[in-house]
Every structure is written in C-alpha cells, then in structure tokens.
Design a protein around this motif. Sequence first.
Motif, PDB file in Angstrom:
ATOM      1  N   HIS A 208       7.796  -3.140  -0.153  1.00 46.04           N
ATOM      2  CA  HIS A 208       6.725  -2.927   1.128  1.00 46.04           C
ATOM      3  C   HIS A 208       7.669  -1.345   1.392  1.00 46.04           C
ATOM      4  CE1 HIS A 208       9.888  -4.248   3.856  1.00 46.04           C
ATOM      5  NE2 HIS A 208       9.982  -3.492   4.238  1.00 46.04           N
ATOM      6  N   GLN A 209       6.536  -0.233   1.429  1.00 48.50           N
ATOM      7  CA  GLN A 209       6.535   0.968   1.956  1.00 48.50           C
ATOM      8  C   GLN A 209       7.437   1.141   2.733  1.00 48.50           C
ATOM      9  OE1 GLN A 209       6.336   1.454  -1.376  1.00 48.50           O
ATOM     10  NE2 GLN A 209       5.356   3.291  -1.067  1.00 48.50           N
ATOM     11  N   LEU A 210       6.643   0.640   3.661  1.00 51.09           N
ATOM     12  CA  LEU A 210       7.630   1.150   5.590  1.00 51.09           C
ATOM     13  C   LEU A 210       7.165  -0.438   5.850  1.00 51.09           C
ATOM     14  CD1 LEU A 210       5.126   4.104   5.696  1.00 51.09           C
ATOM     15  CD2 LEU A 210       7.995   4.060   5.284  1.00 51.09           C
ATOM     16  N   SER A 211       7.970  -0.378   7.246  1.00 45.75           N
ATOM     17  CA  SER A 211       7.962  -1.113   8.335  1.00 45.75           C
ATOM     18  C   SER A 211       7.908  -0.943   9.854  1.00 45.75           C
ATOM     19  CB  SER A 211       8.635  -2.288   8.157  1.00 45.75           C
ATOM     20  OG  SER A 211      10.224  -2.249   8.219  1.00 45.75           O
ATOM     21  N   ALA A 212       6.935  -0.930  10.656  1.00 45.87           N
ATOM     22  CA  ALA A 212       8.109  -0.922  12.103  1.00 45.87           C
ATOM     23  C   ALA A 212       8.053  -1.913  12.750  1.00 45.87           C
ATOM     24  CB  ALA A 212       6.130  -0.117  12.108  1.00 45.87           C
ATOM     25  N   GLY A 213       8.244  -2.014  13.530  1.00 49.22           N
ATOM     26  CA  GLY A 213       8.775  -3.303  14.795  1.00 49.22           C
ATOM     27  C   GLY A 213      10.033  -4.055  14.245  1.00 49.22           C
ATOM     28  N   PHE A 214       9.784  -4.672  15.081  1.00 52.79           N
ATOM     29  CA  PHE A 214      10.840  -5.677  14.783  1.00 52.79           C
ATOM     30  C   PHE A 214      10.297  -7.657  15.347  1.00 52.79           C
ATOM     31  CE2 PHE A 214      13.518  -2.632  15.834  1.00 52.79           C
ATOM     32  CZ  PHE A 214      14.172  -1.904  14.898  1.00 52.79           C
ATOM     33  N   GLY A 215      10.972  -8.606  14.559  1.00 49.14           N
ATOM     34  CA  GLY A 215      10.265  -9.922  15.121  1.00 49.14           C
ATOM     35  C   GLY A 215       9.627  -9.815  15.201  1.00 49.14           C
ATOM     36  N   LEU A 216       8.794 -10.980  15.855  1.00 44.90           N
ATOM     37  CA  LEU A 216       7.854 -10.923  16.028  1.00 44.90           C
ATOM     38  C   LEU A 216       6.296 -10.088  15.552  1.00 44.90           C
ATOM     39  CD1 LEU A 216       7.885 -14.181  18.739  1.00 44.90           C
ATOM     40  CD2 LEU A 216       7.334 -14.278  16.348  1.00 44.90           C
ATOM     41  N   TYR A 217       7.031  -8.749  16.102  1.00 38.97           N
ATOM     42  CA  TYR A 217       6.073  -7.555  16.326  1.00 38.97           C
ATOM     43  C   TYR A 217       5.850  -7.058  15.000  1.00 38.97           C
ATOM     44  CZ  TYR A 217       6.134  -9.101  21.337  1.00 38.97           C
ATOM     45  OH  TYR A 217       6.189  -9.393  22.208  1.00 38.97           O
ATOM     46  N   GLN A 218       6.802  -6.903  14.462  1.00 39.39           N
ATOM     47  CA  GLN A 218       6.995  -6.342  13.048  1.00 39.39           C
ATOM     48  C   GLN A 218       5.850  -6.193  12.236  1.00 39.39           C
ATOM     49  OE1 GLN A 218       9.902  -7.174  11.018  1.00 39.39           O
ATOM     50  NE2 GLN A 218      10.522  -4.968   9.445  1.00 39.39           N
ATOM     51  N   THR A 219       5.547  -5.197  11.421  1.00 43.82           N
ATOM     52  CA  THR A 219       4.346  -4.955  10.365  1.00 43.82           C
ATOM     53  C   THR A 219       4.662  -3.866   9.212  1.00 43.82           C
ATOM     54  OG1 THR A 219       4.164  -2.533  11.651  1.00 43.82           O
ATOM     55  CG2 THR A 219       2.501  -4.680  12.115  1.00 43.82           C
ATOM     56  N   PHE A 220       4.457  -4.547   8.326  1.00 42.51           N
ATOM     57  CA  PHE A 220       4.519  -4.298   6.889  1.00 42.51           C
ATOM     58  C   PHE A 220       3.579  -3.458   5.713  1.00 42.51           C
ATOM     59  CE2 PHE A 220       6.681  -8.027   7.583  1.00 42.51           C
ATOM     60  CZ  PHE A 220       8.244  -7.815   7.740  1.00 42.51           C
ATOM     61  N   ALA A 221       3.903  -1.426   5.524  1.00 42.47           N
ATOM     62  CA  ALA A 221       2.546  -1.747   4.587  1.00 42.47           C
ATOM     63  C   ALA A 221       3.489  -1.710   3.941  1.00 42.47           C
ATOM     64  CB  ALA A 221       2.461   0.026   5.555  1.00 42.47           C
ATOM     65  N   TYR A 222       2.178  -1.384   2.553  1.00 38.81           N
ATOM     66  CA  TYR A 222       2.475  -1.806   0.931  1.00 38.81           C
ATOM     67  C   TYR A 222       1.005  -1.025   0.592  1.00 38.81           C
ATOM     68  CZ  TYR A 222       4.395  -6.615   2.518  1.00 38.81           C
ATOM     69  OH  TYR A 222       5.227  -7.563   3.115  1.00 38.81           O
ATOM     70  N   ASP A 223       1.696   0.077  -0.704  1.00 40.04           N
ATOM     71  CA  ASP A 223       0.540   0.413  -1.259  1.00 40.04           C
ATOM     72  C   ASP A 223       0.334  -0.171  -2.758  1.00 40.04           C
ATOM     73  OD1 ASP A 223       0.744   2.607   0.868  1.00 40.04           O
ATOM     74  OD2 ASP A 223       2.223   3.767  -0.115  1.00 40.04           O
ATOM     75  N   MET A 224      -0.733  -0.263  -2.831  1.00 39.21           N
ATOM     76  CA  MET A 224      -1.097  -0.888  -3.760  1.00 39.21           C
ATOM     77  C   MET A 224      -0.650  -0.433  -4.879  1.00 39.21           C
ATOM     78  SD  MET A 224      -2.638  -3.968  -2.778  1.00 39.21           S
ATOM     79  CE  MET A 224      -2.829  -4.685  -4.041  1.00 39.21           C
ATOM     80  N   SER A 225      -0.988   0.776  -5.676  1.00 39.89           N
ATOM     81  CA  SER A 225       0.216   1.237  -7.084  1.00 39.89           C
ATOM     82  C   SER A 225       1.714   0.766  -6.821  1.00 39.89           C
ATOM     83  CB  SER A 225      -0.133   3.017  -6.787  1.00 39.89           C
ATOM     84  OG  SER A 225       0.132   3.609  -5.736  1.00 39.89           O
ATOM     85  N   THR A 226       2.060   1.000  -6.077  1.00 39.63           N
ATOM     86  CA  THR A 226       3.448   0.285  -5.827  1.00 39.63           C
ATOM     87  C   THR A 226       3.829  -0.716  -6.221  1.00 39.63           C
ATOM     88  OG1 THR A 226       3.665   2.994  -4.592  1.00 39.63           O
ATOM     89  CG2 THR A 226       5.724   0.996  -4.941  1.00 39.63           C
ATOM     90  N   VAL A 227       2.966  -1.588  -5.615  1.00 39.35           N
ATOM     91  CA  VAL A 227       3.281  -2.942  -5.567  1.00 39.35           C
ATOM     92  C   VAL A 227       2.287  -3.896  -7.319  1.00 39.35           C
ATOM     93  CG1 VAL A 227       2.561  -5.490  -5.278  1.00 39.35           C
ATOM     94  CG2 VAL A 227       1.980  -3.478  -3.244  1.00 39.35           C
ATOM     95  N   ARG A 228       1.911  -2.926  -7.667  1.00 35.55           N
ATOM     96  CA  ARG A 228       1.017  -3.458  -8.961  1.00 35.55           C
ATOM     97  C   ARG A 228       2.000  -2.743 -10.138  1.00 35.55           C
ATOM     98  NH1 ARG A 228      -4.185  -2.288  -6.978  1.00 35.55           N
ATOM     99  NH2 ARG A 228      -5.470  -3.570  -7.487  1.00 35.55           N
ATOM    100  N   SER A 229       3.008  -1.428  -9.872  1.00 39.58           N
ATOM    101  CA  SER A 229       4.071  -1.191 -10.902  1.00 39.58           C
ATOM    102  C   SER A 229       5.221  -1.710 -10.583  1.00 39.58           C
ATOM    103  CB  SER A 229       4.755   0.663 -10.105  1.00 39.58           C
ATOM    104  OG  SER A 229       5.493   0.794 -11.233  1.00 39.58           O
ATOM    105  N   HIS A 230       5.963  -2.837  -9.433  1.00 39.77           N
ATOM    106  CA  HIS A 230       6.960  -3.217  -9.276  1.00 39.77           C
ATOM    107  C   HIS A 230       6.570  -4.250 -10.145  1.00 39.77           C
ATOM    108  CE1 HIS A 230       9.824  -5.739  -7.550  1.00 39.77           C
ATOM    109  NE2 HIS A 230       9.257  -6.325  -7.069  1.00 39.77           N
ATOM    110  N   LEU A 231       5.378  -5.197  -9.818  1.00 33.45           N
ATOM    111  CA  LEU A 231       5.056  -6.879 -10.695  1.00 33.45           C
ATOM    112  C   LEU A 231       4.979  -6.362 -11.951  1.00 33.45           C
ATOM    113  CD1 LEU A 231       2.750  -7.814  -7.823  1.00 33.45           C
ATOM    114  CD2 LEU A 231       4.871  -8.524  -7.927  1.00 33.45           C
ATOM    115  N   ARG A 232       4.718  -5.703 -12.453  1.00 35.32           N
ATOM    116  CA  ARG A 232       4.772  -5.155 -13.968  1.00 35.32           C
ATOM    117  C   ARG A 232       6.338  -4.647 -14.200  1.00 35.32           C
ATOM    118  NH1 ARG A 232       0.149  -1.531 -12.566  1.00 35.32           N
ATOM    119  NH2 ARG A 232       1.237   0.013 -13.100  1.00 35.32           N
ATOM    120  N   ASN A 233       6.878  -4.220 -13.383  1.00 34.11           N
ATOM    121  CA  ASN A 233       8.161  -4.471 -14.207  1.00 34.11           C
ATOM    122  C   ASN A 233       9.509  -5.217 -14.037  1.00 34.11           C
ATOM    123  OD1 ASN A 233       8.213  -1.652 -13.876  1.00 34.11           O
ATOM    124  ND2 ASN A 233       8.613   0.019 -12.508  1.00 34.11           N
ATOM    125  N   VAL A 234       8.433  -6.288 -13.276  1.00 31.29           N
ATOM    126  CA  VAL A 234       9.063  -7.528 -12.748  1.00 31.29           C
ATOM    127  C   VAL A 234       8.422  -8.811 -14.085  1.00 31.29           C
ATOM    128  CG1 VAL A 234       8.915 -10.174 -11.665  1.00 31.29           C
ATOM    129  CG2 VAL A 234       9.611  -7.566 -10.145  1.00 31.29           C
TER     130      VAL A 234
END
Length: 239
Positions: A208-234
């Motif tokens: 995830h690029q960013l996150s906000a909040g904690f516990g039950l209220y936490q949210t996660f932000a994902y940028d698709m270009s970064t996710v695809r690049s990470h999965l290719r590297n893996v």
Amino acid sequence: MCWLQAGECAADEGADRVSANFGMEDSIEVVLQDCGGILPPSRPHPILSTCTCALLTGLYRLWSLFVIPGFRKVPRNLKVPYLPSSKDQTLNTMKLLEGRTGRLADLGSGDGRLVFAASSAGFQSTGFEINPILVMYARSKACWRGVPSSQATFVKKDFWKTDLSAYNNVTAFLAPGVMAVLGEKLLKELPDNARVIACRFPFPNWPHQLSAGFGLYQTFAYDMSTVRSHLRNVRNTVV
C-alpha cells in the motif's frame, strides 16, 4: 454503506464470512441477553414472552433484508454481508483520495454514504449494489438531497460481472475472504493510474502507498502502477 469466477472457497475464507455474519448479529444477541433481565427466570409472563418473541422475529427479518440480500446469482465464496462504513472509515477513505479526480466506483455501496462523500469531493461516483432495498434507499436519499445523477449514481448490478476499466478510483469495504479474488480482477481491468482504497481489510501481497486510521477504521491506498511493478519484481525474483 463496499460485481469473476473463483474456485472452491477455502476453510479460512468461510470462517471469515461466518465471523462477519456473527458480528452483525451481536445487536440481536444483546437484545436477547437483555430480555433475561426483563422476564422473570422462573415463570415468564406468557403474553410478554409472546410479544417479545414476535418483536425479535420481526427485527431479525428486517435485519436479514439488509444484511443478507438474495445472493442467488453470486457464487458462495464471493458473498459479503452488508456492513455500513462508519464515519471514521468514510473520512479516512476521503483522506486517501485527496488530490485525485475522475470516476469512482464503490463496490458494494450499501446505503450510499461513501458515494455521497465522494460526489461532494467532485468525483463522478457510481455505487454498485445487488441488494435492491439498499439501492432504492440510496436513490431516495440522493433525490431528497438533490444530488444529480451525474455526480452520484446507484446501480443494481453485480460488480464481479462488471468491467471496471473505465474507473480510475475504486473503493471497497468487503470481507477478508474475497480480497485476493478482487485483487485479481482489478489487476486485469484497472488502468495504471488507478487508485484502490480498501477499508479495514487489506489486499494480500499488495504494497500500500498510504494508510489512514487505526484498527477497525484503518483504510489502505494502492496505486495500480506500483502494485503491478511490485508483483513483477516478486515473480522475477522467484524465477
């Protein structure tokens, strides 16, 4: 209040969904426990007992209409009960969308609260929901508030069977058991400039690029270009 075919449901995914259902039933259990203090333990009044049972039955049926809609056309391992976003979750989601524009899809939009928040921030927002009661409620609320359909639209449609490639922002508050399958769908369909916001339950193996909040209220932000690049590297590292 978050539209691919998948294989057999794993045991832990089933446990996640059962846990979600039990979490929604907590309020009913509390009512049942409270009734123990109202009704005498030895000789409960027959009329009071009958009225209490009728009330609980009615509450349960009403709860079922919202939490467990008719999922007849949805594969068993993709069913997700209705769980509305809290105010904090909605605020955290909007924080992670700051500075972005364009079209937004809310997957399993429920009563539409996140769609309304996104439309107020300037997004062309579409809520995908298969529960007709919730769709009707959200549309009625939009009409009452005077929100034009160009800003907020609610469609009775299965997002699992919908091509989401036209959206550059996606929000989802679903269940942990479906996040891996949803990730596969979004990887196939979303453009590189898309951002995905996951409420409470993150995508497995996605950075995830960013996150906000904690516990039950936490949210996660994902940028698709970064996710695809990470999965290719893996994949390249494994090979």
